[in-house]
Design a protein around this motif. Structure first.
Motif, PDB file in Angstrom:
ATOM      1  N   LEU A 177      -0.882   1.376   7.450  1.00 43.10           N
ATOM      2  CA  LEU A 177      -2.068   0.569   7.720  1.00 43.10           C
ATOM      3  C   LEU A 177      -1.671  -0.530   8.686  1.00 43.10           C
ATOM      4  CD1 LEU A 177      -4.996  -0.405   6.759  1.00 43.10           C
ATOM      5  CD2 LEU A 177      -3.711  -1.986   5.333  1.00 43.10           C
TER       6      LEU A 177
ATOM      7  N   SER B 139      -0.098   5.983   0.260  1.00 44.79           N
ATOM      8  CA  SER B 139      -1.047   5.535   1.269  1.00 44.79           C
ATOM      9  C   SER B 139      -0.469   5.710   2.663  1.00 44.79           C
ATOM     10  CB  SER B 139      -1.393   4.062   1.065  1.00 44.79           C
ATOM     11  OG  SER B 139      -1.984   3.877  -0.179  1.00 44.79           O
ATOM     12  N   PRO B 140      -1.335   5.911   3.628  1.00 42.54           N
ATOM     13  CA  PRO B 140      -0.861   6.022   4.993  1.00 42.54           C
ATOM     14  C   PRO B 140      -0.538   4.645   5.549  1.00 42.54           C
ATOM     15  CG  PRO B 140      -3.237   6.099   4.947  1.00 42.54           C
ATOM     16  CD  PRO B 140      -2.789   6.023   3.509  1.00 42.54           C
TER      17      PRO B 140
ATOM     18  N   ARG C 209      -9.502 -14.295   7.159  1.00 42.90           N
ATOM     19  CA  ARG C 209     -10.342 -13.167   7.549  1.00 42.90           C
ATOM     20  C   ARG C 209      -9.437 -11.989   7.895  1.00 42.90           C
ATOM     21  NH1 ARG C 209     -15.071 -12.872  12.144  1.00 42.90           N
ATOM     22  NH2 ARG C 209     -15.256 -10.625  12.128  1.00 42.90           N
ATOM     23  N   ILE C 210      -9.804 -10.857   7.418  1.00 41.74           N
ATOM     24  CA  ILE C 210      -8.989  -9.678   7.666  1.00 41.74           C
ATOM     25  C   ILE C 210      -9.793  -8.748   8.574  1.00 41.74           C
ATOM     26  CG2 ILE C 210      -7.726  -7.791   6.587  1.00 41.74           C
ATOM     27  CD1 ILE C 210      -8.168  -9.201   3.913  1.00 41.74           C
ATOM     28  N   SER C 211      -9.229  -8.407   9.685  1.00 42.44           N
ATOM     29  CA  SER C 211      -9.849  -7.305  10.432  1.00 42.44           C
ATOM     30  C   SER C 211      -8.836  -6.174  10.492  1.00 42.44           C
ATOM     31  CB  SER C 211     -10.279  -7.736  11.816  1.00 42.44           C
ATOM     32  OG  SER C 211      -9.476  -8.700  12.351  1.00 42.44           O
ATOM     33  N   LEU C 212      -9.310  -5.013  10.250  1.00 42.58           N
ATOM     34  CA  LEU C 212      -8.419  -3.882  10.052  1.00 42.58           C
ATOM     35  C   LEU C 212      -8.577  -2.864  11.158  1.00 42.58           C
ATOM     36  CD1 LEU C 212      -9.182  -3.456   6.290  1.00 42.58           C
ATOM     37  CD2 LEU C 212      -7.156  -4.473   7.250  1.00 42.58           C
TER      38      LEU C 212
ATOM     39  N   ARG D 183      -7.390   1.005  11.750  1.00 50.44           N
ATOM     40  CA  ARG D 183      -6.723   2.110  11.068  1.00 50.44           C
ATOM     41  C   ARG D 183      -6.521   3.265  12.043  1.00 50.44           C
ATOM     42  NH1 ARG D 183     -10.525  -0.041   7.560  1.00 50.44           N
ATOM     43  NH2 ARG D 183      -9.693  -0.767   5.584  1.00 50.44           N
TER      44      ARG D 183
ATOM     45  N   GLN E 192     -18.694  -6.821   7.936  1.00 51.47           N
ATOM     46  CA  GLN E 192     -18.406  -6.825   9.372  1.00 51.47           C
ATOM     47  C   GLN E 192     -16.918  -6.628   9.630  1.00 51.47           C
ATOM     48  OE1 GLN E 192     -19.236 -10.592  11.232  1.00 51.47           O
ATOM     49  NE2 GLN E 192     -19.615  -9.663  13.220  1.00 51.47           N
ATOM     50  N   ALA E 193     -16.076  -7.153   8.732  1.00 49.43           N
ATOM     51  CA  ALA E 193     -14.630  -7.153   8.979  1.00 49.43           C
ATOM     52  C   ALA E 193     -13.965  -5.833   8.612  1.00 49.43           C
ATOM     53  CB  ALA E 193     -13.975  -8.297   8.191  1.00 49.43           C
ATOM     54  N   GLY E 194     -14.650  -4.957   7.889  1.00 48.19           N
ATOM     55  CA  GLY E 194     -14.052  -3.672   7.569  1.00 48.19           C
ATOM     56  C   GLY E 194     -13.537  -3.549   6.148  1.00 48.19           C
ATOM     57  N   ILE E 195     -13.815  -4.533   5.303  1.00 43.24           N
ATOM     58  CA  ILE E 195     -13.452  -4.413   3.886  1.00 43.24           C
ATOM     59  C   ILE E 195     -14.259  -3.264   3.280  1.00 43.24           C
ATOM     60  CG2 ILE E 195     -13.482  -5.594   1.647  1.00 43.24           C
ATOM     61  CD1 ILE E 195     -11.484  -6.798   3.556  1.00 43.24           C
ATOM     62  N   ASP E 196     -13.609  -2.494   2.398  1.00 41.37           N
ATOM     63  CA  ASP E 196     -14.247  -1.271   1.908  1.00 41.37           C
ATOM     64  C   ASP E 196     -15.207  -1.494   0.746  1.00 41.37           C
ATOM     65  OD1 ASP E 196     -12.849   0.875   3.523  1.00 41.37           O
ATOM     66  OD2 ASP E 196     -11.145  -0.242   2.720  1.00 41.37           O
TER      67      ASP E 196
ATOM     68  N   ILE F  44      -9.633  -1.274   0.630  1.00 42.00           N
ATOM     69  CA  ILE F  44      -9.368  -2.688   0.349  1.00 42.00           C
ATOM     70  C   ILE F  44     -10.672  -3.352  -0.072  1.00 42.00           C
ATOM     71  CG2 ILE F  44      -8.627  -4.894   1.336  1.00 42.00           C
ATOM     72  CD1 ILE F  44      -6.754  -3.387   3.128  1.00 42.00           C
TER      73      ILE F  44
ATOM     74  N   ASN G 109     -11.456   5.778   4.843  1.00 39.82           N
ATOM     75  CA  ASN G 109     -10.117   5.204   4.778  1.00 39.82           C
ATOM     76  C   ASN G 109      -9.409   5.628   3.498  1.00 39.82           C
ATOM     77  OD1 ASN G 109     -10.455   3.673   7.175  1.00 39.82           O
ATOM     78  ND2 ASN G 109     -11.731   2.250   6.010  1.00 39.82           N
TER      79      ASN G 109
ATOM     80  N   LEU H 171      -6.722   4.243   2.275  1.00 37.60           N
ATOM     81  CA  LEU H 171      -6.430   3.003   1.557  1.00 37.60           C
ATOM     82  C   LEU H 171      -7.680   2.146   1.567  1.00 37.60           C
ATOM     83  CD1 LEU H 171      -4.581   0.925   0.189  1.00 37.60           C
ATOM     84  CD2 LEU H 171      -4.009   0.107   2.483  1.00 37.60           C
TER      85      LEU H 171
ATOM     86  N   ALA I  67       0.811  -1.203   0.000  1.00 38.92           N
ATOM     87  CA  ALA I  67       0.000   0.000   0.000  1.00 38.92           C
ATOM     88  C   ALA I  67       0.849   1.260   0.000  1.00 38.92           C
ATOM     89  CB  ALA I  67      -0.904   0.005   1.229  1.00 38.92           C
TER      90      ALA I  67
ATOM     91  N   LEU J  70     -19.582 -11.088   5.822  1.00 35.16           N
ATOM     92  CA  LEU J  70     -18.302 -11.194   6.520  1.00 35.16           C
ATOM     93  C   LEU J  70     -17.425  -9.971   6.233  1.00 35.16           C
ATOM     94  CD1 LEU J  70     -16.443 -13.094   8.199  1.00 35.16           C
ATOM     95  CD2 LEU J  70     -15.649 -14.055   6.024  1.00 35.16           C
TER      96      LEU J  70
END
Lengths: 101, 261
Positions: free
Chosen positions: A84, A81-82, A96-99, A101, B58-62, B22, B18, B20, A77, B55
């Motif tokens: 992350l 981009s800042p 599963r991705i949890s982000l 920021r 809930q997980a924060g995908i944009d 995703i 955000n 960035l 990124a 999913l």
């Protein structure tokens, strides 16, 4: 993204899916549409493209354990981009991705 | 010939702060992005898409970005041979999610722009401003014949697409009952209500790889889908930089969507 608990597991699974069990006949169909063949490009380039298209139509593969994948994304990124911070955890069959920021 | 602008900024602020972004690419297609025989490959079915969207939401995908595909690539699995049409797919996903942006990938040459504008506004209202348009100007030759439409030469595809997106944006603006006289499109008494949700228009994306395609994206779109290098991050950086510089040269700031598989 191929994410597994360990780097070796991720690499092994990627190889299993995209090399050993690739749908090479479909890959060759994609290459034919794009006029990529041993007759039109150097053989090494053809083999490289064939390998790449088995992974889909492009993009940057991220293969590894959750930590590797977490660190790989911010680097990817980097352009404009800042920072992350991401936290990855493996669930039943996918990543599963949890982000944060 | 543009909708009130810069509505994209307002829309981004509405749902996606955000910097960035995703997203998930190609979930509407069987096998997704992996050309593989493994039995656990992506089904592309509606239940799995719905589960994935919930999913991701809930997980924060944009965002979720579908592939516009009408025929598969054959092979043992008929790779991407089973696909969900993208605007109806997006509408369904927008109805069950709360914050994620969902794009439709629309082939300009085969969708009447008045119909397309209405379909997309409907999706946008269902999602309360979370619909995005990924505009496609050409497609695979093998998919071509079944529509009975002849694919234009490269430059002409973009000339047509320019008229198409102009009509769409005009419909989405506060204009009412207007005529359009272009080289390719001639339409009278065009009317489209409701307007997109919240006095903004949907985000527009394009993935043209050629110089002509990139120029089209810079001129018309909020985001440019760029192929990331498979091997070199530095090369991807250069591609992003060049695209942003090209946009700035035209007085525009454009978002980039480098793909990761």
């Amino acid at each position: 993204v191929t994410c597994r608990p360990t780097k070796k597991q991720a690499e092994d699974y990627f190889h299993h899916c995209i090399v050993d069990q690739a749908d090479w006949s479909a890959v060759d169909g994609i290459l034919a549409l794009k006029n990529i063949s041993p007759q039109t490009v150097p053989i090494q380039e053809y083999l490289t493209q064939r390998s790449h298209y088995a992974q889909g139509m492009g993009g940057l593969p991220i293969i590894g354990d959750p930590d590797h994948s977490r660190h790989r994304l911010p680097i990817s990124a980097k352009p404009g981009s800042p920072a992350l911070r991401s936290r990855w955890s493996t669930i039943s069959t996918n990543c599963r991705i949890s982000l944060t920021r | 010939v543009h909708a009130p602008s810069p509505s994209s900024n307002a829309r981004l602020a509405m749902h996606a702060s955000n910097k960035l972004q995703i997203g998930l690419f190609g979930a509407n297609c069987s096998s997704g992005r992996a050309v593989t025989l493994v039995p656990e490959r992506w089904s592309g079915s509606w239940p799995d898409n719905k589960k994935l969207a919930l999913l991701a939401d809930q997980a924060g995908i944009d965002f979720m970005l579908p592939i516009g595909r009408w025929k598969g690539y054959g092979g043992t699995t008929d790779y991407q041979g089973t696909t969900l049409e993208t605007v109806t797919w997006a509408t369904g996903l927008l109805a069950v999610t709360k914050r994620i942006t969902v794009f439709g990938t629309v082939h300009a040459p085969i969708f009447n722009p008045v119909v397309a504008a209405k379909e997309m506004v409907t999706a946008d209202h269902v999602g309360e401003g979370r619909f995005g348009l990924n505009i496609v100007v050409g497609w695979n030759e093998g998919e071509f014949d079944m529509f009975g439409v002849e694919q234009r030469a490269h430059q002409e595809r973009y000339d047509y697409a320019q008229e198409w997106i102009d009509v769409i944006k005009m419909i989405w603006s506060d204009r009412e009952d207007f005529d359009f006289h272009g080289k390719y499109l001639t339409m009278k008494g065009i009317r489209g209500k409701p307007k997109p949700y919240g006095d903004t228009r949907p985000l527009i994306m394009n993935a043209g790889a050629s110089a002509t395609g990139q120029a089209f994206a810079v001129k018309n779109c909020d985001a440019f889908f760029l192929q990331a290098s498979r091997t070199s991050l530095e090369e991807s950086t250069q591609r992003v930089r060049r695209a942003k510089e090209a946009a700035r040269a035209q007085g525009r700031e454009i978002g980039l969507t480098p793909s990761a598989s």
